[in-house]
Enzyme design. Sequence first.
Site, short mmCIF file in Angstrom:
data_model
loop_
_atom_site.label_atom_id
_atom_site.label_comp_id
_atom_site.label_asym_id
_atom_site.label_seq_id
_atom_site.Cartn_x
_atom_site.Cartn_y
_atom_site.Cartn_z
N GLY A 17 -47.67 -26.28 104.22
CA GLY A 17 -48.10 -27.50 104.42
C GLY A 17 -47.63 -28.65 103.25
O GLY A 17 -48.42 -29.48 102.90
N SER A 19 -45.36 -30.42 102.55
CA SER A 19 -43.97 -31.39 102.48
C SER A 19 -44.69 -32.80 102.18
O SER A 19 -44.03 -33.87 102.10
CB SER A 19 -43.33 -31.55 103.87
N ARG A 20 -45.99 -33.09 102.26
CA ARG A 20 -46.67 -34.47 102.03
C ARG A 20 -48.18 -34.02 101.75
O ARG A 20 -48.61 -32.95 101.89
CB ARG A 20 -46.83 -35.30 103.32
N GLY A 21 -49.01 -35.06 101.29
CA GLY A 21 -50.29 -35.00 101.21
C GLY A 21 -50.68 -34.21 100.37
O GLY A 21 -50.08 -34.07 99.14
N ILE A 22 -52.12 -33.55 100.34
CA ILE A 22 -52.52 -32.67 99.23
C ILE A 22 -51.55 -31.41 99.00
O ILE A 22 -51.30 -31.17 97.82
CB ILE A 22 -53.95 -32.09 99.60
N TYR A 168 -63.59 -27.90 114.95
CA TYR A 168 -62.98 -28.00 113.49
C TYR A 168 -63.72 -27.43 112.49
O TYR A 168 -63.21 -26.64 111.82
CB TYR A 168 -62.94 -29.46 113.14
N LYS A 172 -62.19 -24.38 110.18
CA LYS A 172 -62.17 -24.58 108.59
C LYS A 172 -63.05 -23.09 108.15
O LYS A 172 -62.48 -22.89 106.70
CB LYS A 172 -62.72 -25.88 107.94
#
Length: 308
Positions: A17, A19-22, A168, A172
């Site tokens: 993950g 490609s963006r964000g954190i 969720y 997590k």
Amino acid sequence: MLQNTGKLAGYTVFITGASRGIGKAIALKAARDGANVVIAAKTADPHPKLPGTIYTAAAEIEAAGGKALPCIVDVRDEKQINDAVGKAVEKFGGIDILVNNASAINLTGTLETPMKKVDLMLGINLRGTYLTSKLCIPHLLKSKNPHILNLSPPLNLNPIWFKNHTAYTMAKYGMSMCVLGMAEEFKGSIAVNALWPKTGNDFPASLVQACLIGFGAEICRTVALQEQGDHAGVWYIDLKNDAGSAGSGEPPVKADVVMTLDSSDFIKMFGGKLKPTMAFMSGKLKIKGDMGLAMKLDKMMGMIKPKL
């Protein structure tokens, strides 16, 4: 912002993950320290609403001073992960650090959450983390300093963390249980840890850098507590130098971790009425510096008999 040290130079970091964000923030910080970064993410074509693809992220990583390998990866797809791992090993010679960042979120109650969303969260957060770790571990075991870092919360069975979004939290916490189990299973061979930022918007990339470059370093035990509110001040605990010390005012040496909280919460925490983990997850306690050291405070607090 933590200064770049060069300690990640030559290391290969596999980030899901990214490609963006954190995920991209972690990738860029590692790149500035000279790392090789494998961008394992789904977005190959521009999204109409969300900026960034694996290729634009790769360009930014290269510009930041690192080497990049963009790979199209859906962490639910074993073949895609296997292919990306193979390409990483072929291009960079191995994998030293795995960051399980890819995650799906849907903060709705049980009746409002479609099973499609439940399956997505369990598939990406839990299964994807387990599967990516499983496929990277054989290569991590060949590294001279292997690490796995999951972006997941402290395990806390207080119902407050379940009641509004059970699915969720289950997903997590599954990532967190991967940390708990794999840390013990590969104890002495692979360091397995979790990091749980408060929000995506104020996430300190330097904190991840501290986690990644901290391996092999001296264990530091100097903590500074900054109290805000009606009785503002600074207190410190030094368990590193000489016989150790504690007191008010600035610490005699630079603190390895700084914790900031309101004066009323400060009293509650030291009185045993507020757990540090709960304070952090609720945003009452802000932490800068060595997160691993900060998390040990919860255990230390449990040993203090309330006198307030």
